[in-house]
Design a protein around this motif. Structure first.
Motif, mmCIF file in Angstrom:
data_model
loop_
_atom_site.group_PDB
_atom_site.id
_atom_site.type_symbol
_atom_site.label_atom_id
_atom_site.label_comp_id
_atom_site.label_asym_id
_atom_site.label_seq_id
_atom_site.Cartn_x
_atom_site.Cartn_y
_atom_site.Cartn_z
ATOM 1 N N TYR A 1 0.834 -1.204 0.000
ATOM 2 C CA TYR A 1 0.000 0.000 0.000
ATOM 3 C C TYR A 1 0.866 1.250 0.000
ATOM 4 O O TYR A 1 1.889 1.308 0.696
ATOM 5 C CB TYR A 1 -0.921 -0.008 1.227
ATOM 6 C CG TYR A 1 -1.815 -1.216 1.225
ATOM 7 C CD1 TYR A 1 -3.042 -1.185 0.580
ATOM 8 C CD2 TYR A 1 -1.410 -2.410 1.817
ATOM 9 C CE1 TYR A 1 -3.854 -2.309 0.536
ATOM 10 C CE2 TYR A 1 -2.221 -3.537 1.783
ATOM 11 C CZ TYR A 1 -3.434 -3.475 1.139
ATOM 12 O OH TYR A 1 -4.227 -4.594 1.088
ATOM 13 N N TYR A 2 0.399 2.259 -0.749
ATOM 14 C CA TYR A 2 1.162 3.501 -0.899
ATOM 15 C C TYR A 2 0.222 4.704 -0.903
ATOM 16 O O TYR A 2 -0.918 4.618 -1.355
ATOM 17 C CB TYR A 2 1.959 3.488 -2.211
ATOM 18 C CG TYR A 2 2.901 2.320 -2.286
ATOM 19 C CD1 TYR A 2 4.170 2.400 -1.709
ATOM 20 C CD2 TYR A 2 2.526 1.135 -2.894
ATOM 21 C CE1 TYR A 2 5.033 1.316 -1.746
ATOM 22 C CE2 TYR A 2 3.379 0.057 -2.932
ATOM 23 C CZ TYR A 2 4.629 0.147 -2.358
ATOM 24 O OH TYR A 2 5.470 -0.928 -2.388
ATOM 25 N N LYS A 3 0.761 5.812 -0.429
ATOM 26 C CA LYS A 3 0.052 7.096 -0.437
ATOM 27 C C LYS A 3 1.057 8.127 -0.928
ATOM 28 O O LYS A 3 2.113 8.313 -0.336
ATOM 29 C CB LYS A 3 -0.403 7.439 0.977
ATOM 30 C CG LYS A 3 -1.020 8.806 1.123
ATOM 31 C CD LYS A 3 -1.359 9.040 2.597
ATOM 32 C CE LYS A 3 -1.885 10.421 2.846
ATOM 33 N NZ LYS A 3 -2.171 10.623 4.287
ATOM 34 N N ARG A 4 0.702 8.809 -2.008
ATOM 35 C CA ARG A 4 1.651 9.764 -2.581
ATOM 36 C C ARG A 4 0.928 11.021 -3.052
ATOM 37 O O ARG A 4 -0.085 10.946 -3.743
ATOM 38 C CB ARG A 4 2.399 9.128 -3.749
ATOM 39 C CG ARG A 4 3.529 10.000 -4.241
ATOM 40 C CD ARG A 4 4.450 9.247 -5.140
ATOM 41 N NE ARG A 4 5.541 10.090 -5.576
ATOM 42 C CZ ARG A 4 6.471 9.730 -6.414
ATOM 43 N NH1 ARG A 4 6.482 8.518 -6.919
ATOM 44 N NH2 ARG A 4 7.428 10.564 -6.772
ATOM 45 N N GLN B 1 -7.104 1.780 -6.621
ATOM 46 C CA GLN B 1 -6.514 3.125 -6.673
ATOM 47 C C GLN B 1 -7.561 4.139 -6.236
ATOM 48 O O GLN B 1 -8.716 4.056 -6.643
ATOM 49 C CB GLN B 1 -6.074 3.385 -8.101
ATOM 50 C CG GLN B 1 -5.632 4.763 -8.442
ATOM 51 C CD GLN B 1 -5.273 4.842 -9.914
ATOM 52 O OE1 GLN B 1 -4.636 3.954 -10.471
ATOM 53 N NE2 GLN B 1 -5.708 5.905 -10.571
ATOM 54 N N ILE B 2 -7.136 5.097 -5.419
ATOM 55 C CA ILE B 2 -8.009 6.180 -4.968
ATOM 56 C C ILE B 2 -7.295 7.490 -5.278
ATOM 57 O O ILE B 2 -6.089 7.618 -5.060
ATOM 58 C CB ILE B 2 -8.268 6.106 -3.460
ATOM 59 C CG1 ILE B 2 -8.737 4.716 -3.046
ATOM 60 C CG2 ILE B 2 -9.265 7.178 -3.027
ATOM 61 C CD1 ILE B 2 -8.631 4.446 -1.559
ATOM 62 N N GLU B 3 -8.047 8.474 -5.756
ATOM 63 C CA GLU B 3 -7.515 9.813 -6.000
ATOM 64 C C GLU B 3 -8.365 10.795 -5.192
ATOM 65 O O GLU B 3 -9.573 10.888 -5.410
ATOM 66 C CB GLU B 3 -7.597 10.166 -7.490
ATOM 67 C CG GLU B 3 -6.845 9.192 -8.375
ATOM 68 C CD GLU B 3 -7.078 9.440 -9.857
ATOM 69 O OE1 GLU B 3 -7.533 10.545 -10.232
ATOM 70 O OE2 GLU B 3 -6.810 8.515 -10.638
ATOM 71 N N PRO C 1 2.732 -1.132 -13.862
ATOM 72 C CA PRO C 1 3.113 -1.389 -12.466
ATOM 73 C C PRO C 1 3.860 -0.195 -11.863
ATOM 74 O O PRO C 1 4.524 0.563 -12.570
ATOM 75 C CB PRO C 1 4.014 -2.622 -12.548
ATOM 76 C CG PRO C 1 4.370 -2.780 -13.975
ATOM 77 C CD PRO C 1 3.403 -2.013 -14.802
ATOM 78 N N LEU C 2 3.705 -0.036 -10.545
ATOM 79 C CA LEU C 2 4.471 0.997 -9.849
ATOM 80 C C LEU C 2 5.928 0.577 -9.812
ATOM 81 O O LEU C 2 6.254 -0.606 -9.724
ATOM 82 C CB LEU C 2 3.968 1.167 -8.413
ATOM 83 C CG LEU C 2 2.542 1.667 -8.216
ATOM 84 C CD1 LEU C 2 2.287 1.922 -6.728
ATOM 85 C CD2 LEU C 2 2.244 2.896 -9.026
ATOM 86 N N ILE D 1 -3.943 13.509 -3.745
ATOM 87 C CA ILE D 1 -3.265 12.430 -3.022
ATOM 88 C C ILE D 1 -3.738 11.126 -3.649
ATOM 89 O O ILE D 1 -4.944 10.877 -3.744
ATOM 90 C CB ILE D 1 -3.589 12.440 -1.520
ATOM 91 C CG1 ILE D 1 -3.108 13.735 -0.882
ATOM 92 C CG2 ILE D 1 -2.955 11.222 -0.834
ATOM 93 C CD1 ILE D 1 -3.540 13.907 0.558
ATOM 94 N N TYR D 2 -2.787 10.332 -4.106
ATOM 95 C CA TYR D 2 -3.087 9.024 -4.679
ATOM 96 C C TYR D 2 -2.831 7.945 -3.635
ATOM 97 O O TYR D 2 -1.826 7.990 -2.924
ATOM 98 C CB TYR D 2 -2.179 8.729 -5.879
ATOM 99 C CG TYR D 2 -2.600 9.402 -7.154
ATOM 100 C CD1 TYR D 2 -3.322 8.707 -8.110
ATOM 101 C CD2 TYR D 2 -2.255 10.715 -7.414
ATOM 102 C CE1 TYR D 2 -3.698 9.315 -9.302
ATOM 103 C CE2 TYR D 2 -2.626 11.338 -8.600
ATOM 104 C CZ TYR D 2 -3.346 10.624 -9.529
ATOM 105 O OH TYR D 2 -3.718 11.226 -10.702
ATOM 106 N N TYR D 3 -3.727 6.993 -3.571
ATOM 107 C CA TYR D 3 -3.558 5.799 -2.738
ATOM 108 C C TYR D 3 -3.551 4.609 -3.691
ATOM 109 O O TYR D 3 -4.402 4.523 -4.581
ATOM 110 C CB TYR D 3 -4.731 5.638 -1.778
ATOM 111 C CG TYR D 3 -4.838 6.707 -0.720
ATOM 112 C CD1 TYR D 3 -4.360 6.487 0.565
ATOM 113 C CD2 TYR D 3 -5.436 7.930 -0.998
ATOM 114 C CE1 TYR D 3 -4.472 7.464 1.546
ATOM 115 C CE2 TYR D 3 -5.554 8.907 -0.031
ATOM 116 C CZ TYR D 3 -5.077 8.669 1.236
ATOM 117 O OH TYR D 3 -5.187 9.632 2.202
ATOM 118 N N PHE D 4 -2.609 3.698 -3.486
ATOM 119 C CA PHE D 4 -2.508 2.515 -4.339
ATOM 120 C C PHE D 4 -2.437 1.250 -3.497
ATOM 121 O O PHE D 4 -1.744 1.219 -2.477
ATOM 122 C CB PHE D 4 -1.227 2.552 -5.186
ATOM 123 C CG PHE D 4 -1.143 3.690 -6.148
ATOM 124 C CD1 PHE D 4 -1.857 3.678 -7.335
ATOM 125 C CD2 PHE D 4 -0.345 4.781 -5.874
ATOM 126 C CE1 PHE D 4 -1.766 4.732 -8.237
ATOM 127 C CE2 PHE D 4 -0.241 5.850 -6.761
ATOM 128 C CZ PHE D 4 -0.957 5.813 -7.943
#
Length: 92
Positions: free
Chosen positions: A5-8, A39-41, A67-68, A25-28
Protein backbone atom coordinates in the motif's frame (compact mmCIF):
# COMPACT_ATOMS: atom_id res chain seq x y z
CA UNK A 1 -0.73 -13.01 -2.47
CA UNK A 2 0.98 -10.22 -0.55
CA UNK A 3 -0.44 -6.74 -1.07
CA UNK A 4 1.42 -3.47 -0.66
CA UNK A 5 0.00 0.00 0.00
CA UNK A 6 1.16 3.50 -0.90
CA UNK A 7 0.05 7.10 -0.44
CA UNK A 8 1.65 9.76 -2.58
CA UNK A 9 0.93 13.46 -3.04
CA UNK A 10 1.09 14.92 -6.54
CA UNK A 11 1.28 18.70 -6.65
CA UNK A 12 -0.01 19.25 -10.18
CA UNK A 13 -3.45 20.91 -10.30
CA UNK A 14 -6.18 19.17 -12.27
CA UNK A 15 -8.87 21.07 -14.16
CA UNK A 16 -12.04 19.30 -15.35
CA UNK A 17 -14.81 21.09 -17.25
CA UNK A 18 -13.38 24.51 -16.23
CA UNK A 19 -13.39 23.46 -12.55
CA UNK A 20 -10.07 23.43 -10.69
CA UNK A 21 -9.90 20.23 -8.66
CA UNK A 22 -6.49 21.14 -7.22
CA UNK A 23 -3.66 18.79 -6.36
CA UNK A 24 -4.20 15.14 -5.48
CA UNK A 25 -3.27 12.43 -3.02
CA UNK A 26 -3.09 9.02 -4.68
CA UNK A 27 -3.56 5.80 -2.74
CA UNK A 28 -2.51 2.52 -4.34
CA UNK A 29 -2.94 -1.14 -3.46
CA UNK A 30 -0.55 -3.35 -5.45
CA UNK A 31 0.54 -6.94 -5.67
CA UNK A 32 4.17 -7.99 -5.22
CA UNK A 33 4.87 -7.24 -8.89
CA UNK A 34 3.70 -3.63 -8.54
CA UNK A 35 0.48 -4.14 -10.50
CA UNK A 36 -2.15 -1.73 -9.18
CA UNK A 37 -5.20 -3.58 -7.86
CA UNK A 38 -7.08 -0.61 -6.39
CA UNK A 39 -6.51 3.12 -6.67
CA UNK A 40 -8.01 6.18 -4.97
CA UNK A 41 -7.52 9.81 -6.00
CA UNK A 42 -8.44 12.46 -3.41
CA UNK A 43 -8.45 16.03 -4.76
CA UNK A 44 -8.17 19.27 -2.82
CA UNK A 45 -11.70 20.32 -3.78
CA UNK A 46 -13.16 17.18 -2.19
CA UNK A 47 -13.61 15.12 -5.37
CA UNK A 48 -12.70 11.47 -4.95
CA UNK A 49 -12.15 8.95 -7.72
CA UNK A 50 -11.56 5.27 -7.15
CA UNK A 51 -10.84 2.39 -9.47
CA UNK A 52 -10.51 -1.39 -9.26
CA UNK A 53 -11.29 -4.39 -11.44
CA UNK A 54 -15.04 -3.61 -11.13
CA UNK A 55 -14.59 -0.01 -12.32
CA UNK A 56 -11.47 0.19 -14.46
CA UNK A 57 -12.25 3.57 -15.99
CA UNK A 58 -14.74 6.41 -16.16
CA UNK A 59 -14.97 9.82 -17.80
CA UNK A 60 -12.23 11.22 -15.52
CA UNK A 61 -9.56 8.54 -15.49
CA UNK A 62 -8.66 4.89 -15.08
CA UNK A 63 -6.91 2.30 -12.97
CA UNK A 64 -3.14 2.50 -13.48
CA UNK A 65 -2.24 0.14 -16.31
CA UNK A 66 1.50 0.08 -15.59
CA UNK A 67 3.11 -1.39 -12.47
CA UNK A 68 4.47 1.00 -9.85
CA UNK A 69 8.25 1.30 -9.75
CA UNK A 70 8.93 0.27 -6.17
CA UNK A 71 12.14 2.26 -5.70
CA UNK A 72 10.15 5.42 -6.53
CA UNK A 73 7.38 4.54 -4.06
CA UNK A 74 9.11 2.82 -1.12
CA UNK A 75 9.20 6.00 1.00
CA UNK A 76 5.42 6.41 0.44
CA UNK A 77 4.49 3.05 1.94
CA UNK A 78 1.47 2.96 4.25
CA UNK A 79 -0.33 0.24 6.19
CA UNK A 80 -3.38 -1.59 4.89
CA UNK A 81 -5.74 -0.03 7.45
CA UNK A 82 -4.93 3.49 6.22
CA UNK A 83 -5.77 2.47 2.65
CA UNK A 84 -8.93 0.60 3.69
CA UNK A 85 -10.13 3.55 5.76
CA UNK A 86 -9.89 5.81 2.71
CA UNK A 87 -11.47 3.17 0.43
CA UNK A 88 -14.50 2.88 2.72
CA UNK A 89 -15.06 6.67 2.68
CA UNK A 90 -15.91 6.79 -0.99
CA UNK A 91 -18.48 4.88 -2.99
CA UNK A 92 -17.95 3.66 -6.56
Amino acid sequence: MKKLYYKRYFEEDRVEHSENWGACIYYFETNEDGDVLRQIEVYENGKILKYNNELIEDEFGFLADQPLIFNEFEKFSIIKTEFESQWQKCII
